[in-house]
Design an enzyme around this catalytic site. Structure first.
Site, PDB file in Angstrom:
ATOM      1  N   TYR A 178     -73.366  23.612  12.466  1.00  0.00           N
ATOM      2  CA  TYR A 178     -72.645  22.237  12.160  1.00  0.00           C
ATOM      3  C   TYR A 178     -71.184  21.947  12.224  1.00  0.00           C
ATOM      4  CZ  TYR A 178     -72.499  18.288   9.214  1.00  0.00           C
ATOM      5  OH  TYR A 178     -72.639  17.265   8.919  1.00  0.00           O
ATOM      6  N   THR A 208     -71.108  12.817   0.543  1.00  0.00           N
ATOM      7  CA  THR A 208     -71.430  11.342   0.051  1.00  0.00           C
ATOM      8  C   THR A 208     -72.583  11.780  -0.827  1.00  0.00           C
ATOM      9  OG1 THR A 208     -70.442  10.769   2.034  1.00  0.00           O
ATOM     10  CG2 THR A 208     -72.221   9.520   1.091  1.00  0.00           C
TER      11      THR A 208
END
Length: 327
Positions: free
Chosen positions: A154, A184
């Site tokens: 990632y 988030t």
């Protein structure tokens, strides 16, 4: 949702538009009067995230893997590249897909923007900073990333995506920008996706122990989804190349977060400490000076308020799951 961007774009393409952040972007853009094409292969995105959009005028769904060349009807003036497995559970399960989405997928999304003469925005991540030795992290910091660790698929996919976006802008003149999203949270997250907020909320509502990794002193900075979407669209509208941090500079430890979730849910759950994952960052907090100065953006929703909204959504989902068929 903020209507400050009404009329800014006629047609936006959102890759990964059925994902957590992507689906909120699709909704915000439609609400502002922009036609939206959502591109998703549903490897991690969920159809229920966009089920309320399917019948709306101006919304189009294209089911496609962006790692392969794709196109859309019409000529977009905005391309938001948000396709990527983003949770540990997903990118550890789909390592090659994650790398291909960050590399080939970014190239194909950039090609679409270049053909259309559209503004392009790459969703990068605070993970490009790795386990940071600078705190808080500003955009000039190059990071401390393990290129062969379990999280590297990632981290490095996003770092490559940033390099490719920068090169595309310099070589072909594509109007391209980069946003680095910090943690988030909010409605539409999956309870089993491995991230702290949905994991803790699910566990608390189900009366399970909240599993805090390590000693719980590692920190994160949590930005509510509405604030994140405002920051993304501000960066898209400004024309800033970036990268620019979009996140909440209010820092919280994982142990504090677990206790807050227990308090806000009224749960009787206990806290259980488990082994900390490899390369788990010790600290994470954005310096948002650039976003404040250039975009006039900063978060508005406090962690407590954001968590209350998120908990309410998870409760509603649980009630829906218990609703008898046909009711």
């Amino acid at each position: 949702m903020d209507t400050a961007f009404a009329g800014s774009w006629e047609h936006a393409v959102v890759t990964g538009g059925a994902g957590f952040v992507g689906s909120h972007l699709c909704t915000a853009l439609l609400d502002s009067g922009t036609a939206v094409t959502c591109v998703d292969d549903f490897s991690t995105g969920r159809r229920e995230n966009i089920s309320g959009l399917l019948g709306r005028p101006g919304f189009t769904l294209v089911e496609a893997n962006v790692s392969e060349p794709f196109d859309v009807d019409g000529t977009p003036d905005l391309v938001l590249h948000f396709a990527s497995p983003a949770s540990p559970a997903d990118y550890l399960r789909l390592p090659l897909h994650t790398l291909e989405t960050g590399s080939l997928g970014t190239r194909h999304a950039l090609a679409l923007a270049h053909r259309a003469g559209a503004r392009f925005l790459l969703a990068s991540t605070s993970e490009v900073y790795g386990d940071p030795q600078q705190h808080p992290q500003n955009e000039r910091y190059w990071g401390n990333v393990n290129p062969v660790g379990p999280r590297s698929v990632y981290d490095e996919a996003k770092r490559f995506g940033e390099a490719l976006t920068t090169a595309e802008a310099e070589v072909h003149g594509t109007d391209a920008g980069i946003v680095r999203l910090f943690n988030t949270y909010g409605p539409r997250m999956r309870g089993h996706d491995g991230r702290a907020v949905p994991t803790f909320v699910r566990q608390a509502l189900e009366g399970e122990p909240l599993t805090v990794t390590g000693d719980g002193r590692q920190t994160r900075s949590l930005c509510y989804i509405d604030d994140t979407v405002r920051g993304i669209l501000a960066a898209a509208a400004h024309g800033l190349r970036g990268p620019v941090n979009i996140g909440n500079p209010t820092e919280i430890t994982m142990l504090e977060l677990a206790r807050l979730v227990i308090e806000l849910t009224g749960s009787h759950s206990q806290i259980r400490f488990i082994e900390r994952p490899t390369d788990d960052p010790a600290v994470r907090c954005p310096d948002i000076t650039l976003a404040r100065d250039k975009l006039q953006w900063e978060p508005r929703v406090s962690p407590e308020e954001g968590l209350r909204r998120t908990i309410a959504w998870f409760r509603d989902q649980a009630r829906g799951d218990r609703t008898p068929s046909g009711s």
